[in-house]
Write an enzyme that holds these catalytic residues in place. Structure first.
Site, PDB file in Angstrom:
ATOM      1  N   TYR A  39      41.173  44.918  35.039  1.00  0.00           N
ATOM      2  CA  TYR A  39      41.722  45.574  36.225  1.00  0.00           C
ATOM      3  C   TYR A  39      42.362  46.931  35.936  1.00  0.00           C
ATOM      4  CZ  TYR A  39      41.227  41.078  38.671  1.00  0.00           C
ATOM      5  OH  TYR A  39      40.729  39.938  39.242  1.00  0.00           O
TER       6      TYR A  39
ATOM      7  N   TYR B 269      39.256  33.475  38.112  1.00  0.00           N
ATOM      8  CA  TYR B 269      40.596  34.040  37.983  1.00  0.00           C
ATOM      9  C   TYR B 269      41.504  32.963  37.385  1.00  0.00           C
ATOM     10  CZ  TYR B 269      44.588  36.944  39.282  1.00  0.00           C
ATOM     11  OH  TYR B 269      45.704  37.757  39.247  1.00  0.00           O
TER      12      TYR B 269
ATOM     13  N   GLU C  32      36.594  37.307  42.150  1.00  0.00           N
ATOM     14  CA  GLU C  32      37.645  36.347  41.784  1.00  0.00           C
ATOM     15  C   GLU C  32      37.314  35.036  42.478  1.00  0.00           C
ATOM     16  OE1 GLU C  32      41.474  37.732  43.034  1.00  0.00           O
ATOM     17  OE2 GLU C  32      41.392  39.602  41.874  1.00  0.00           O
TER      18      GLU C  32
ATOM     19  N   ASN D  69      39.996  47.613  45.052  1.00  0.00           N
ATOM     20  CA  ASN D  69      40.185  46.166  45.127  1.00  0.00           C
ATOM     21  C   ASN D  69      41.077  45.818  46.310  1.00  0.00           C
ATOM     22  OD1 ASN D  69      40.139  43.366  43.842  1.00  0.00           O
ATOM     23  ND2 ASN D  69      42.345  43.743  43.895  1.00  0.00           N
ATOM     24  N   GLU D  70      40.516  45.091  47.269  1.00  0.00           N
ATOM     25  CA  GLU D  70      41.267  44.566  48.416  1.00  0.00           C
ATOM     26  C   GLU D  70      42.088  45.642  49.129  1.00  0.00           C
ATOM     27  OE1 GLU D  70      43.491  41.030  47.672  1.00  0.00           O
ATOM     28  OE2 GLU D  70      41.766  39.898  46.940  1.00  0.00           O
TER      29      GLU D  70
ATOM     30  N   ASP E  81      38.688  38.052  50.816  1.00  0.00           N
ATOM     31  CA  ASP E  81      37.920  37.120  51.643  1.00  0.00           C
ATOM     32  C   ASP E  81      38.669  36.863  52.952  1.00  0.00           C
ATOM     33  OD1 ASP E  81      36.193  35.288  52.668  1.00  0.00           O
ATOM     34  OD2 ASP E  81      36.469  33.778  51.101  1.00  0.00           O
TER      35      ASP E  81
END
Length: 478
Positions: free
Chosen positions: A90, A302, A271, A162-163, A205
Site C-alpha cells: 500500500y 487481507y 482485499e 484506493n476507496e 464494496d
C-alpha cells in the site's frame, strides 16, 4: 565422498547467486491477466502486505514495507510456503532503494501490485476536495513510484487510488479525478517505461454504487487517445463472505459473478477475508477460484501481519520472529485444493468483448458523477510527463545471495519450523500453491512464545549434495 562434495555445493550456491532469474511480466488482454511469454492466464493468488500497517510507513526514517531485505526474506519464505503468487503493497517511498526486497519476491516467483499513494498529506487524492490535491507535487510523487518500480519484472501493476469513493456522497466529484490520475500515470509509463504496466483502481464494496463505479472506470471515452484514462483492471475490497455458514448466494458472490461476467477488464478482490468469525476458515477460496467465478482474476487476502484491525495471518513478534496463526493454516489448506490448470486457462470469449462507450446512461445512481470530461493536467504536470521527473530513484533486480532467513518462524502450535529457505522458482515462472513446500503450516495448538527459540536451521541430505554436484558439472561445462 561427502567431504569432497562440500566445495561443489559452495560453488553451486555461488553460481546460483549470480543468476538473477525473473518472473515473466504480465499484461492485460480483455478480461484476464496473461504471462507475456507463456501466454498462460495469470490468476492472482495473493495477500495484502503492509507489516506495521500505516504506522510502518515512515519516510522520515527511510522505512517502508519494502526497504529492509532481511524482513522481506523472512516474509517471502513464509508467503512462498503459503502458495501466493502476488502481494499488494500500500505505502512505499519512491526515494528509497527497494532492490533487495523486489528481487527477493521476484526470486520467489511473487508479483507485486503497488499503490502509488500513501496516507500522508499531499501523497493521495483528497476525497472531500479532490481538486485541492491534484497538483504538480502530487504527480511528482506518483511518477516517482513508477520510476522506482518500473524495472522490476514482477511489478504486475499500480493502483491509482484506493476507496476514494466509499459512499454516494464521495462519488459526486472524485471519479473524473481518478481517471485523470490514471491518464497521467499511463501517459508517463508510455513515455518512460520499456513495457506496458497496467494501472487500475481499488474500489470499496458499496453495492449501491458498485456497478456504476465499475462502468465508470471501464468505459471508453470517444476521441480519447488510446483511452489512457480507462482502468486497465478493477480491484474490489470485499468482505461479504463471513464464516463457515456463508454461501455464494448469501455472500453475494453469485451476484458479483453475474455482474462481472461481461467485464472488459480484469476484476479481482483487492482485499477479502471477513473476520467476523474467528479463526477464519476461508471457505470462499475454492468458490472464488472455481469454475463459477472464472470471470474474476482471483484475489488478495487481507492481510499478512496482525495489526489493530485483527486480520493477520501471522504475528510479527517484537524480536522480529514470526508466529503463524491458525488463519494461515486454514488458508494454506484451502489454497492447496485449487486446480492450477483451470486457473491458467483464459476465457477466449471474454477477450473479444468491447468496452462500453462512456455516457450518462451507464450510471444509474443519481449521486455518482456522469461527467466524463476530465480535469486538465495541472501546471507543470505535462512537463513531468514529457521529460520525466528529476533525479528519480530507479530500481533494478539484483542477485539474491542469501536465501535463509535469520529470524525464527513458529507454527501455530508454538513449535519452531525447521529447514526454512527461499526456493528459487524456474526462470520465468511464478509461485503456485502446489509448489509450496509442505510443513510450514501446522495444526491449531497453543500460542507460541514470542521470545524463545533461534532461527531455523537448514539441513541438507546426500541427495541434495549429489544433485548440486551434477548441476555444477553442467554449469562448468557451459
Amino acid at each position: 565422498m561427502f567431504s569432497n562434495m562440500l566445495p561443489a555445493v559452495a560453488l553451486v550456491a555461488s553460481l546460483a547467486a549470480r543468476v538473477a532469474v525473473a518472473v515473466n511480466p504480465v499484461e492485460v488482454r480483455g478480461q484476464d491477466f496473461f504471462d507475456t511469454v507463456t501466454n498462460n492466464r495469470v490468476m492472482i493468488v495473493g495477500v495484502d502486505y503492509q507489516p506495521g500497517g500505516q504506522a510502518g510507513y515512515m519516510p522520515q526514517r527511510q522505512i517502508d514495507a519494502l526497504s529492509d531485505g532481511d524482513v522481506c526474506l523472512r516474509d517471502a519464505v513464509v508467503l512462498q510456503s503459503l502458495g501466493v503468487n502476488t502481494i499488494r503493497v500500500y505505502n512505499v517511498d519512491p526515494t528509497l532503494n527497494h532492490d533487495d526486497c523486489a528481487s527477493i519476491f521476484n526470486y520467489a516467483g511473487i508479483y507485486m501490485i503497488i499503490d502509488v499513494n500513501s496516507p500522508l498529506g499531499g501523497e493521495s487524492i483528497n476525497r472531500a476536495e479532490p481538486w485541492t490535491s491534484y497538483h504538480e507535487g502530487y504527480l511528482t510523487r506518483i511518477f516517482g513510484v513508477v520510476e522506482n518500480f518500473k524495472n522490476y519484472p514482477n511489478t504486475l501493476g499500480f493502483f491509482s487510488a484506493n476507496e476514494v469513493m466509499n459512499d454516494v456522497e464521495s462519488s459526486e466529484f472524485n471519479p473524473p479525478y481518478i481517471r485523470a490520475v490514471q491518464r497521467d500515470l499511463k501517459n508517463y509509463i508510455s513515455k518512460h517505461v520499456t513495457r506496458t504496466i497496467p494501472v487500475g483502481y481499488s474500489a470499496a464494496d458499496v453495492r449501491e454504487i458498485l456497478e456504476d463505479q465499475w462502468n465508470y472506470m471501464q468505459c471508453s471515452v470517444q476521441g480519447e487517445d488510446d483511452n489512457l484514462s480507462r482502468s486497465d483492471f478493477f480491484g474490489l475490497n470485499s468482505y461479504s463472505w463471513c464464516g463457515g455458514d456463508a454461501t455464494p448466494q448469501s455472500a453475494g458472490y453469485t451476484t458479483l459473478a453475474a455482474l462481472f461476467d461481461s467485464s472488459t477488464i480484469p476484476v479481482f478482490f483487492s482485499e477479502y477475508g471477513c473476520n467476523e468469525v474467528k479463526p477464519r476458515v476461508f471457505e470462499e477460496v475454492p468458490y472464488l477460484y472455481g469454475p463459477e467465478m472464472t470471470m474474476l482474476s482471483g484475489g488478495l487476502v487481507y492481510e499478512y501481519s496482525q495489526e489493530e484491525a485483527d486480520y493477520g495471518l501471522v504475528d510479527i513478534n517484537d524480536n522480529g520472529t514470526v508466529s503463524l496463526r491458525v488463519d494461515f493454516d486454514n488458508l494454506q489448506t484451502q489454497y492447496r485444493t485449487l486446480n492450477i490448470t483451470l486457473l491458467e486457462t483464459g476465457n477466449s470469449t471474454a477477450a473479444t468483448l468491447t468496452p462500453p462507450r462512456c455516457s450518462a446512461n451507464l450510471i444509474s445512481n443519481a449521486g455518482l458523477s456522469k461527467n466524463f470530461t476530465l480535469p486538465r493536467v495541472p501546471p507543470g504536470g505535462q512537463q513531468l510527463i514529457d521529460n520525466g521527473i528529476d533525479n528519480p530513484t530507479q530500481g533494478r533486480i539484483v542477485d539474491v545471495s542469501n536465501t535463509r532467513p535469520s529470524q525464527a518462524v513458529y507454527g501455530s502450535n508454538g513449535q519452531q519450523i525447521q529447514n526454512l529457505e527461499l526456493r528459487q522458482v524456474a526462470n520465468g515462472e511464478s509461485n503456485t500453491p502446489t509448489d509450496a513446500s509442505s510443513g510450514t503450516g501446522t495444526n491449531p495448538a497453543s500460542s507460541p512464545s514470542p521470545t524463545t527459540g533461534a532461527a531455523g536451521k537448514v539441513e541438507f541430505g546426500v541427495g541434495y549434495l549429489m544433485a548440486a554436484a551434477a548441476m555444477m558439472a553442467v554449469w562448468t561445462s557451459i
